[in-house]
Scaffold this active site. Sequence first.
Site, PDB file in Angstrom:
ATOM      1  CG  HIS A  10      54.417  10.222  59.590  1.00  0.00           C
ATOM      2  ND1 HIS A  10      55.759   9.933  59.634  1.00  0.00           N
ATOM      3  CD2 HIS A  10      54.116  10.771  60.799  1.00  0.00           C
ATOM      4  CE1 HIS A  10      56.253  10.295  60.804  1.00  0.00           C
ATOM      5  NE2 HIS A  10      55.274  10.808  61.530  1.00  0.00           N
ATOM      6  CG  HIS A 115      58.760  11.201  58.726  1.00  0.00           C
ATOM      7  ND1 HIS A 115      58.779   9.938  58.209  1.00  0.00           N
ATOM      8  CD2 HIS A 115      59.672  11.189  59.735  1.00  0.00           C
ATOM      9  CE1 HIS A 115      59.657   9.198  58.869  1.00  0.00           C
ATOM     10  NE2 HIS A 115      60.207   9.934  59.792  1.00  0.00           N
ATOM     11  CE  LYS A 121      62.404   6.931  56.881  1.00  0.00           C
ATOM     12  NZ  LYS A 121      61.684   5.767  57.257  1.00  0.00           N
TER      13      LYS A 121
END
Length: 135
Positions: A10, A115, A121
């Site tokens: 992330h 992620h 995202k």
Amino acid sequence: MRHIDKIIVHCSATPPGMKVDAKLVDEWHKARGWSGIGYHFFIKRDGQIELGRPMEKIGAHCKGFNKSSIGVCYAGGVDADMIEEDNRSSEQIASLLMLLRFLKNLFPIATIHGHNEFSEKFCPSFDAKKEYATL
């Protein structure tokens, strides 16, 4: 220890000039009503690796995949205008590689992912699966 089959990378979605560490992320996550930082490891801009949530505990970093994964987050991932940008420092790149090698030794069956493979995202702002395919 939990069964771990994924290591998920992330970014903190913070611009490079912002000082971010595990303590600050812990505060953000508690403000959201979580028990604490959702990541197991956090890598600061200078490459320092900080401990987050203990690995024995289920993370809070990737909905639907927390039970069997380890979450690793680095400070950065957006530019000053909050636009997606791979702005990892050379120290972060080296520390992330070292940490992922360590985690792969602990959890040899675990695969490495960004992620963004599990969520709509941009996080972590680079193709983690491709970059770490040989680990």
